[in-house]
Design an enzyme around this catalytic site. Structure first.
Site, short mmCIF file in Angstrom:
data_model
loop_
_atom_site.label_atom_id
_atom_site.label_comp_id
_atom_site.label_asym_id
_atom_site.label_seq_id
_atom_site.Cartn_x
_atom_site.Cartn_y
_atom_site.Cartn_z
N THR A 71 -0.70 8.50 -6.15
CA THR A 71 -1.31 8.19 -4.85
C THR A 71 -2.79 8.54 -4.88
O THR A 71 -3.65 7.73 -4.51
CB THR A 71 -0.60 8.97 -3.72
OG1 THR A 71 0.78 8.58 -3.69
CG2 THR A 71 -1.22 8.70 -2.36
N SER A 199 2.16 9.15 -12.37
CA SER A 199 2.67 10.40 -11.78
C SER A 199 3.69 11.05 -12.71
O SER A 199 4.60 10.36 -13.19
CB SER A 199 3.42 10.09 -10.47
OG SER A 199 2.61 10.28 -9.36
N HIS A 201 6.25 13.03 -12.12
CA HIS A 201 7.67 13.18 -11.72
C HIS A 201 8.48 11.91 -11.91
O HIS A 201 9.70 11.92 -11.71
CB HIS A 201 7.77 13.65 -10.26
CG HIS A 201 7.36 12.66 -9.24
ND1 HIS A 201 8.26 12.00 -8.45
CD2 HIS A 201 6.13 12.21 -8.85
CE1 HIS A 201 7.61 11.20 -7.61
NE2 HIS A 201 6.32 11.31 -7.85
N CYS A 325 13.42 2.19 5.86
CA CYS A 325 14.14 3.03 6.83
C CYS A 325 13.75 4.49 6.71
O CYS A 325 13.77 5.23 7.67
CB CYS A 325 15.64 2.87 6.69
SG CYS A 325 16.29 3.46 5.14
C1 LIG Z 1 4.39 2.16 -8.38
C2 LIG Z 1 4.11 3.45 -7.69
N1 LIG Z 1 2.85 3.81 -7.48
C3 LIG Z 1 2.53 4.96 -6.89
C4 LIG Z 1 3.50 5.83 -6.45
C5 LIG Z 1 3.10 7.10 -5.77
O1 LIG Z 1 3.40 8.20 -6.57
P1 LIG Z 1 3.23 9.68 -6.01
O2 LIG Z 1 4.03 9.74 -4.74
O3 LIG Z 1 3.78 10.55 -7.08
O4 LIG Z 1 1.79 9.90 -5.74
C6 LIG Z 1 4.84 5.50 -6.64
C7 LIG Z 1 5.93 6.37 -6.15
O5 LIG Z 1 6.97 5.90 -5.71
C8 LIG Z 1 5.16 4.29 -7.30
O6 LIG Z 1 6.42 3.91 -7.52
#
Ligand SMILES: Cc1ncc(COP(=O)(O)O)c(C=O)c1O
Length: 383
Positions: A71, A199, A201, A325
């Site tokens: 993000t 990311s 995680h 949701c």
């Molecule tokens: C394609 C994509 N981009 C960005 C993100 C955001 O990741 P984070 O919440 O770890 O910042 C996600 C998380 O679901 C994602 O799937």
């Protein structure tokens, strides 16, 4: 009751190897910027992680900027584009209709600030229309951003063509590889990308840590202001352990990339075939040919996605729906709607996302509990 986690696109469980590394790093509490032994020990952890992450995604260690996650990385790239546009270096951003909200919402915010953003459409399989992208990108574009693998449909995008189009017009190119890391081979340097977001995680590393990969020489500006960390671009005391943990996850992902991708695809196919054989009238969403190995998005006409999710949850199976949701809105998934899908079908969609710790036994269990759930919901349906 059996417990099956099939929501790995939302987040993954930390690998035992990562947990062990975090424990090992636990005694290293120094500030990685300090000059004494404690600081040097902590700095070594950050440096190992930088190398391991770079090796996984094909960039130089010096091109890795640690962030709190995708993000932040996505926001930063769009902020750089905004900065360039305000300096007269281009006047538009081009992205797509199926990006993660960390891009879509950032783009909408920039639009509200007067920045021109165009959204490239996708085809019925959820793949970005490259001919439309070609038409949309001109010499006035500062940044083109196209994700590598979609989090909902699993559709893998033609980022090689997208970067070529961007560069033909001297635009910068960014790709969000958050869902692709550890599942697809990624070669930042060879592909010639300018920026990439990820990311920890999503590939069995810790939460709250990620990276922005920025090509040497690509425009950058401080994300925050303060200390000198990450060359003063992303100041703040390093989250040493999380960064180290992400590095170990990257090492693991690199080691097992091919075998794990093949294993996930075979589990996904076992699930897809099993669903198609045991439940009639199902629609497999997204591209079958260009798909993230562990993602299976299915619509069950005459059954609501949220009801399926809740009943699967009661049976011990965790999946997700495409609808928003979770955010309190029952709007159908904008990703599926962008493919031209009927609203009812989008409402009946379920995303199964497999990860490192899913087994054939998990798939068999889902195939045992899912058909009666769909049958029951369809019997209750008035449609
Ligand atoms: C394609 C994509 N981009 C960005 C993100 C955001 O990741 P984070 O919440 O770890 O910042 C996600 C998380 O679901 C994602 O799937």
């Amino acid at each position: 009751m059996q417990s099956v986690y099939m929501d790995n696109n939302a987040t993954t469980a930390m690998a035992p190897e990562v947990k062990a590394a975090l424990k090992e790093a636990d005694r290293i509490f120094g500030n990685a910027s300090s000059m004494h032994r404690y600081g040097r020990e902590a700095a070594a952890l950050v440096s190992h992680a930088r190398e391991d992450l770079a090796a996984l995604v094909g960039c130089r260690p010096s091109e890795v900027l640690f962030t709190s996650g995708a993000t932040e990385s996505n926001n930063t790239v769009f902020d750089i584009a905004r900065h360039l546009i305000t300096q007269g270096k281009g006047s538009r951003i081009v992205t797509t209709t199926i990006e993660h909200p960390a891009i879509i919402e950032t783009a909408r915010y920039l639009q509200s600030e007067g920045i021109h953003v165009d959204f490239c459409p996708v085809d019925s399989e959820g793949r970005v229309k490259i001919d439309e992208l070609e038409k949309l990108v001109g010499d006035d574009v500062a940044l083109v951003s196209v994700m590598m693998g979609n989090n909902e449909s699993g559709a893998v995008q033609d980022t090689s063509s997208a970067v070529r189009i961007a560069h033909a017009h001297n635009a910068l190119f960014h790709t969000d590889v958050t869902q692709a890391v550890g599942k697809l081979p990624i070669d930042f340097e060879k592909e010639g990308f300018d920026y990439m977001s990820l990311s920890g995680h999503k590939f069995h590393g810790p939460k709250g840590v990620g990276a922005l990969i920025a090509r040497k020489g690509a425009p950058l500006m401080p994300f925050l202001h303060g200390g000198h960390q990450e060359n003063g671009l992303r100041p703040g005391t390093y989250n040493t352990q999380a960064i180290y943990g992400m590095g170990i996850a990257a090492k693991l992902a690199k080691k097992d990339l091919e075998t794990e991708a093949a294993r996930l695809w075979s589990l996904r196919e076992m699930l897809r075939k099993g669903i198609e054989e045991s439940i009639d009238d199902v629609v497999i969403n997204g591209s079958q040919e260009h798909c993230l190995p562990g993602t299976l998005n299915v619509s069950f006409p005459r059954a609501e996605g949220e009801s399926i999710l809740l009943m699967l949850d009661m049976a011990g199976v965790a999946v997700s729906t495409g609808s928003a949701c979770a955010t309190g809105s029952l709007e159908p998934s904008y990703v599926l709607m962008a493919t031209g899908m009927d609203v009812e079908l989008a409402h009946g969609s379920i995303r199964f996302s497999l990860g490192r710790y899913n087994t054939q036994e998990d798939v068999r269990y889902v195939l045992r509990v899912l058909p009666p759930i769909i049958k029951k919901l369809r019997e209750m349906s008035t449609r």
